[in-house]
Design a protein around this motif. Structure first.
Motif, PDB file in Angstrom:
ATOM      1  N   CYS A 129       0.839  -1.207   0.000  1.00 28.83           N
ATOM      2  CA  CYS A 129       0.000   0.000   0.000  1.00 28.83           C
ATOM      3  C   CYS A 129       0.871   1.254   0.000  1.00 28.83           C
ATOM      4  CB  CYS A 129      -0.916  -0.004   1.219  1.00 28.83           C
ATOM      5  SG  CYS A 129      -1.888   1.490   1.405  1.00 28.83           S
ATOM      6  N   CYS A 140      -5.587  -0.388   5.573  1.00 31.84           N
ATOM      7  CA  CYS A 140      -6.200   0.944   5.692  1.00 31.84           C
ATOM      8  C   CYS A 140      -7.392   1.117   4.746  1.00 31.84           C
ATOM      9  CB  CYS A 140      -5.153   2.028   5.439  1.00 31.84           C
ATOM     10  SG  CYS A 140      -4.684   2.231   3.719  1.00 31.84           S
ATOM     11  N   CYS A 142      -6.399  -2.099  -0.059  1.00 35.59           N
ATOM     12  CA  CYS A 142      -5.474  -2.416   1.032  1.00 35.59           C
ATOM     13  C   CYS A 142      -6.234  -3.099   2.171  1.00 35.59           C
ATOM     14  CB  CYS A 142      -4.798  -1.146   1.543  1.00 35.59           C
ATOM     15  SG  CYS A 142      -3.771  -1.447   2.997  1.00 35.59           S
ATOM     16  N   GLY A 154       0.586  -1.710   3.959  1.00 37.98           N
ATOM     17  CA  GLY A 154      -0.188  -2.952   4.057  1.00 37.98           C
ATOM     18  C   GLY A 154      -0.271  -3.679   2.724  1.00 37.98           C
ATOM     19  N   CYS A 159       0.035   2.956   3.658  1.00 38.00           N
ATOM     20  CA  CYS A 159       0.378   2.398   4.969  1.00 38.00           C
ATOM     21  C   CYS A 159       1.332   1.213   4.906  1.00 38.00           C
ATOM     22  CB  CYS A 159      -0.902   2.007   5.705  1.00 38.00           C
ATOM     23  SG  CYS A 159      -1.611   0.442   5.135  1.00 38.00           S
TER      24      CYS A 159
END
Ligand code: SAM
Ligand code: TMP
Ligand code: ZN
Length: 408
Positions: free
Chosen positions: A7, A51, A48, A12, A10
């Motif tokens: 991501c 988030c 994601c 992720g 973040c």
């Protein structure tokens, strides 16, 4: 195993939910006789798991999209000119009413919004990397910096002009993958009680209408209140307002402020609750969306093939960046759509990217109406229907594919 990537917000895991295959740069219309090879990239979109931010898995280098030849001029739509005049008037009457207030616009394009601000005598600066449109802004007497906005740009502006009461971006923030740098820059440049306001296509509207053509290289992110709130928090900012807008097929105007600096409007909690109830980024929702996209693509292709077999004359209306996704994903070329009409001089006389359909001036359309026109600029439908009544009166029919394929 679906494809995944890290991501851009973040770190992720972004899991793909739709793959549109190889795509050209959406606004790269080919000049006549061009022999330069086109740049293709793989258009894959995912969400994601941490988030919830919906985003592309691959990025087209920014210099390939935004340059001296960038052909999108915001002032090309009367409806959007009105919209941005309204935005500017509202800022002038509220956030910019204080002494010596300063506004920065990211992606000011041809100055469609800042024009009204400049006319009101308010201190302003547009940040616009595409020379084609930045030059138009400058020629209108509007202050513009020909640059990409990122943290270093924010610092340079801060040193020269001081803090901004308003930082504004329309249909631009979702274009910028390197969000960390942008939000750090925004935080440094923003006055203590200033606001960062941005409006972009709303992912809930994309899902609701199956408007899959909103997915293309320039639209790197597909925001929701949930993902924007999480993104803001990472940078000491807070989502304090969220307003749904009818333009461009459904957008949200998000307002961020420094954490704790402003009261949060009730609309934020309402939108978050509605998104949670709709399970917008749940696997099942995204898979149903993908199934509807597959169907829309098949329906459109088979309709165009049928019309072709019947010897009907079919053209396209609006050489939009969005249409690149539809045309290249469905494999539609000049054998099915004879030309695409568009009022933008910078696109006329060129070929659509990847699909190589000639783009022609509006007059070609009105001089000899075709049997059918595919409405690629469906987000401007109201404005276009109002001015093309004669096409319908002459027996012409519109083909739409959002939401779902239909002829009217
Ligand atoms: N704000 C206008 C509107 O809503 O019609 C223009 C939107 S246009 C789709 C996106 C604009 O963002 C383009 O003019 C492009 O050159 C500009 N842009 C792209 N990346 C940018 C960046 N990093 N900083 C500032 N502007 C950027
Ligand atoms: P957009 O959907 O990204 O705003 O792009 C709209 C495109 O359609 C742009 O190239 C201008 C073109 N257009 C027309 O050709 N005629 C029109 O009446 C309108 C509103 C737009
Ligand atoms: Zn994330």
């Amino acid at each position: 195993m679906p494809e995944s990537s890290a991501c851009r917000i973040c770190g992720g895991d972004v899991v793909a939910f739709m793959d549109f295959g190889e795509q050209p740069v959406s606004d790269c219309f080919l000049p006549p006789g061009s022999s330069a090879p086109e740049h293709f990239y793989r258009l894959v979109v995912g969400a994601c798991g941490s988030c919830t931010m919906v985003q592309l898995l691959n990025e087209v280098p920014r210099e390939r999209m935004f340059h001296e030849d960038y052909p999108y001029f915001s002032s090309g739509s009367a409806r959007m000119r009105e919209h941005f005049q309204g935005v500017a008037e509202r800022f002038v009457a509220t956030e910019l009413a204080g002494d010596d207030a300063f506004i920065v616009e990211l992606g000011c394009n041809d100055g469609v919004m800042l024009k009204t601000v400049a006319e009101a005598g308010i201190r302003h600066l547009g940040v616009e990397p595409s020379g084609s449109v930045a030059d138009v802004t400058a020629a209108r007497g509007i202050r513009v910096r020909k640059d990409f906005f990122e943290e270093s740009t924010a610092r340079a502006i801060l040193a020269e002009d001081g803090r901004a009461a308003v930082i504004y971006a329309a249909n631009t923030l979702c274009h910028i993958p390197y969000m960390g740098s942008v939000l750090r820059g925004v935080r440094e440049l923003l006055a203590p009680d200033g606001v960062f306001v941005f409006e972009d296509p709303y992912f809930a509207d994309i899902v609701r209408q199956t408007s899959f053509d909103q997915i293309y290289d320039e639209h790197f992110y597909y925001f929701t209140a949930r993902s924007v709130a999480a993104m803001a928090r990472r940078h000491g900012l807070e989502l304090v307002d969220a307003e749904r807008l009818p333009v461009h097929g459904g957008e949200v105007r998000y307002t961020l402020a420094r954490e704790g600096a402003r009261e949060r409007a009730a609309a934020v909690a309402e939108l978050l609750a509605a998104e949670d109830a709709a399970e917008l980024t749940a696997r099942a929702t995204l898979e149903r969306f993908r199934d509807r996209v597959l169907k829309a693509g098949e329906d459109l292709t088979s309709l165009l093939r049928d019309l072709r077999a019947q010897g009907k004359d079919v053209v396209g209306y609006g050489a939009t960046a969005k249409s690149a996704t539809v045309l290249n994903y469905c494999g539609i070329g000049p054998e099915l759509i004879r030309y695409v009409t568009d009022t933008t001089p910078a696109k006329q006389g060129r070929l659509t990217p990847g699909s190589h359909i000639p783009v022609v001036p509006h007059q070609r359309f009105t001089d000899a109406y075709p049997h059918y026109a595919v409405l690629f600029a469906w987000n401007h439908a109201e404005e276009i229907m109002a001015k093309e009544q004669s096409f319908r009166d002459a027996g012409g029919r519109w083909i739409r594919y959002v939401p779902g394929v239909r002829v009217s």
